[in-house]
Design a protein around this motif. Structure first.
Motif, PDB file in Angstrom:
ATOM      1  N   ALA A 400     -54.826  15.871  -2.829  1.00 22.41           N
ATOM      2  CA  ALA A 400     -53.972  15.809  -1.641  1.00 22.41           C
ATOM      3  C   ALA A 400     -53.583  14.367  -1.405  1.00 22.41           C
ATOM      4  CB  ALA A 400     -54.686  16.376  -0.418  1.00 22.41           C
ATOM      5  N   ALA A 401     -52.358  14.155  -1.028  1.00 19.81           N
ATOM      6  CA  ALA A 401     -51.886  12.815  -0.723  1.00 19.81           C
ATOM      7  C   ALA A 401     -50.990  12.889   0.496  1.00 19.81           C
ATOM      8  CB  ALA A 401     -51.133  12.224  -1.909  1.00 19.81           C
ATOM      9  N   ALA A 402     -51.138  11.910   1.399  1.00 23.97           N
ATOM     10  CA  ALA A 402     -50.305  11.868   2.598  1.00 23.97           C
ATOM     11  C   ALA A 402     -48.929  11.344   2.249  1.00 23.97           C
ATOM     12  CB  ALA A 402     -50.951  10.970   3.648  1.00 23.97           C
ATOM     13  N   VAL A 403     -47.904  12.011   2.769  1.00 25.50           N
ATOM     14  CA  VAL A 403     -46.519  11.580   2.562  1.00 25.50           C
ATOM     15  C   VAL A 403     -45.799  11.647   3.904  1.00 25.50           C
ATOM     16  CG1 VAL A 403     -46.452  12.360   0.165  1.00 25.50           C
ATOM     17  CG2 VAL A 403     -45.768  13.930   1.981  1.00 25.50           C
ATOM     18  N   ILE A 404     -44.619  11.051   3.961  1.00 28.37           N
ATOM     19  CA  ILE A 404     -43.844  11.083   5.199  1.00 28.37           C
ATOM     20  C   ILE A 404     -42.626  11.977   5.027  1.00 28.37           C
ATOM     21  CG2 ILE A 404     -44.632   8.803   5.956  1.00 28.37           C
ATOM     22  CD1 ILE A 404     -41.933   7.695   5.036  1.00 28.37           C
ATOM     23  N   ILE A 405     -42.157  12.501   6.127  1.00 30.42           N
ATOM     24  CA  ILE A 405     -40.982  13.370   6.154  1.00 30.42           C
ATOM     25  C   ILE A 405     -39.742  12.581   6.566  1.00 30.42           C
ATOM     26  CG2 ILE A 405     -39.947  15.408   7.215  1.00 30.42           C
ATOM     27  CD1 ILE A 405     -42.270  16.074   5.395  1.00 30.42           C
ATOM     28  N   ASP A 406     -39.889  11.782   7.602  1.00 34.36           N
ATOM     29  CA  ASP A 406     -38.735  11.109   8.204  1.00 34.36           C
ATOM     30  C   ASP A 406     -38.174  10.030   7.287  1.00 34.36           C
ATOM     31  OD1 ASP A 406     -39.156  12.631  10.494  1.00 34.36           O
ATOM     32  OD2 ASP A 406     -40.535  11.158  11.326  1.00 34.36           O
ATOM     33  N   VAL A 407     -36.863   9.854   7.367  1.00 34.47           N
ATOM     34  CA  VAL A 407     -36.198   8.736   6.705  1.00 34.47           C
ATOM     35  C   VAL A 407     -35.534   7.871   7.770  1.00 34.47           C
ATOM     36  CG1 VAL A 407     -35.798   9.944   4.536  1.00 34.47           C
ATOM     37  CG2 VAL A 407     -34.077  10.075   6.342  1.00 34.47           C
TER      38      VAL A 407
END
Length: 439
Positions: A400-407
């Motif tokens: 599992a790795a944390a990622v972001i949604i917003d740009v």
């Protein structure tokens, strides 16, 4: 020894007079509605994705729908309060109508009792592709396939069309009637029955004249009805999807002779074309590389890249399509690309190795019937956003790795189509999609 003796007239028993009950309240008149489904019903039974021939329309499902739409209409408050106070107030009012778990203070019984009578159980929904052949509803060449993809791997998946049913709602007080009628309008306008209602399955058409008071012929009238229902409720608990007069809406008038299914197929086509922006493929039956940043972001994250995709199309390490809803499954066909990956919302504020949570799409897309008129409707709930929360990505190479949604606004400008035109007019992918829709 016992003796039987016939009683004399003097010894006859005198019964007390039975007093008439005064002020007897007449029974509360039930709410009765007749509905027709103008798009097919997906699932609705105990097993996901399957119709239940014995209970095609389940009262418990409708009560759950009405509870959701009550929150969407009346879950807010007129006064500013803390988040906990807003939640407590909403729960108390909701429980008074729809019930709660029993405790030492009350039985928790619901004041809303639902009865269903199926008038027409309909028939199996058949899908004809452009080539004239019958295909599964979830097939790639199905006009509805982009909404029905959860059925791809289900052997017993079934959808039915032409269903009609009678809904009877019994209430404990007449004061509840006006509120429930407004909830019913919200449900039949924005919701549906069964699975995938936010993508157009199970759309309701009310067949009763009682619904004429809520009829609308344009977006302004639709917004007016929302404003009349919501009133001055301006404060809502965080994460509670709700209607609002200022919510993003598109109400599309149909082309001549368009049916509800035609409208639905057109909306899904627009949605698919926006979400699946690709380069033209150089090989037959290959659609080309996605213009969105997620595939290249996954390749960088897993340090795995196909020989065909050495040069990235995007340098943004974000997953903006998550704003449309989570989870998302990313499938790569090349053996040297990353394996299938799943994007989910972070389960809590602290990063963890958990599977993660769903994030129901804040956008609904469907045909809608206002008495005798049909429209295409796209609407975006207020109060249902990612709010900068992280998501997690999982595949065989990374647990599992944390990622972001917003740009950011500057990143949004770098996401371009094959003609090098920006695909996003602002950082919100949903707002950018709505701006491609003509009313």
């Amino acid at each position: 020894m016992m003796f039987n003796r016939k009683p004399s007239a003097e010894s006859s028993v005198n019964c007390p007079d039975v007093k008439k009950i005064e002020n007897h309240k007449p029974p509360i008149e039930p709410i009765i509605r007749n509905y027709r489904l103008i798009t097919p019903l997906m699932g609705g039974g105990v097993k996901a994705g399957e119709n239940d021939s014995n209970f095609l329309i389940r009262p418990s499902s409708i009560r759950g729908q009405l509870r959701f739409w009550w929150r969407a209409c009346f879950g807010g408050s007129h006064q500013p309060q803390s988040h906990d106070a807003l939640l407590a107030d909403m729960f108390a009012r909701e429980s008074a109508l729809f019930g709660k778990a029993a405790d030492s203070q009350s039985s928790g019984a619901s004041a809303v009792q639902v009865e269903i009578e199926v008038i027409n159980s309909g028939s199996q929904f058949r899908v004809i592709a452009k080539n004239g052949q019958e295909v599964k509803i979830s097939a790639m060449n199905s006009p509805y396939g982009y909404s029905a993809f959860p059925l791809q791997d289900k052997q017993n998946a079934s959808v039915r069309e032409g269903i009609e049913f009678k809904l009877t709602i019994h209430l404990k007080s007449a004061e509840q009637r006006e509120e429930l009628e407004k909830v019913l309008w919200a449900w039949q306008t924005f919701g549906g029955i069964g699975a995938r209602t936010r993508r157009g399955f199970g759309v309701l058409q009310a067949l009763d004249k009682a619904n004429h008071r809520f009829a609308f012929a344009n977006k302004a009238e639709l917004q007016q009805h929302i404003r009349a229902i919501i009133g001055n409720r301006s404060y809502w608990p965080n994460g509670v999807p709700h209607l609002a007069p200022t919510m993003q809406l598109r109400l599309i008038k149909p082309k001549p002779n368009q049916t509800a299914l035609n409208i639905w197929a057109d909306l899904l086509r627009c949605y698919k074309e926006f979400r699946q922006q690709r380069n033209d493929g150089n090989q037959p039956n290959r659609p080309g590389r996605s213009r969105w940043p997620e595939p290249d972001a996954l390749r960088r994250l897993t340090r795995q890249r196909s020989r065909l995709h050495e040069q990235p199309l995007s340098t943004i390490d974000a997953f903006p399509r998550g704003e449309f809803g989570l989870p998302i499954i990313f499938h790569f066909k090349d053996s040297d690309d990353p394996g299938d990956s799943e994007l989910r919302l972070q389960a809590n504020h602290e990063f963890s190795q958990q599977k993660g949570d769903r994030f129901a799409s804040p956008m609904l897309l469907k045909p809608v019937a206002s008495t005798g008129q049909l429209f295409g409707l796209i609407a975006v709930f207020e109060g249902s956003t990612l709010d900068g929360r992280q998501a997690i990505i999982k595949n065989r190479r990374i647990t599992a790795a944390a990622v972001i949604i917003d740009v950011s606004e500057s990143q949004a400008r770098t996401i371009v189509d094959k003609q090098r035109r920006p695909m996003l007019t602002n950082p919100s992918i949903i707002t950018s999609f709505l701006e491609t829709i003509e009313e």
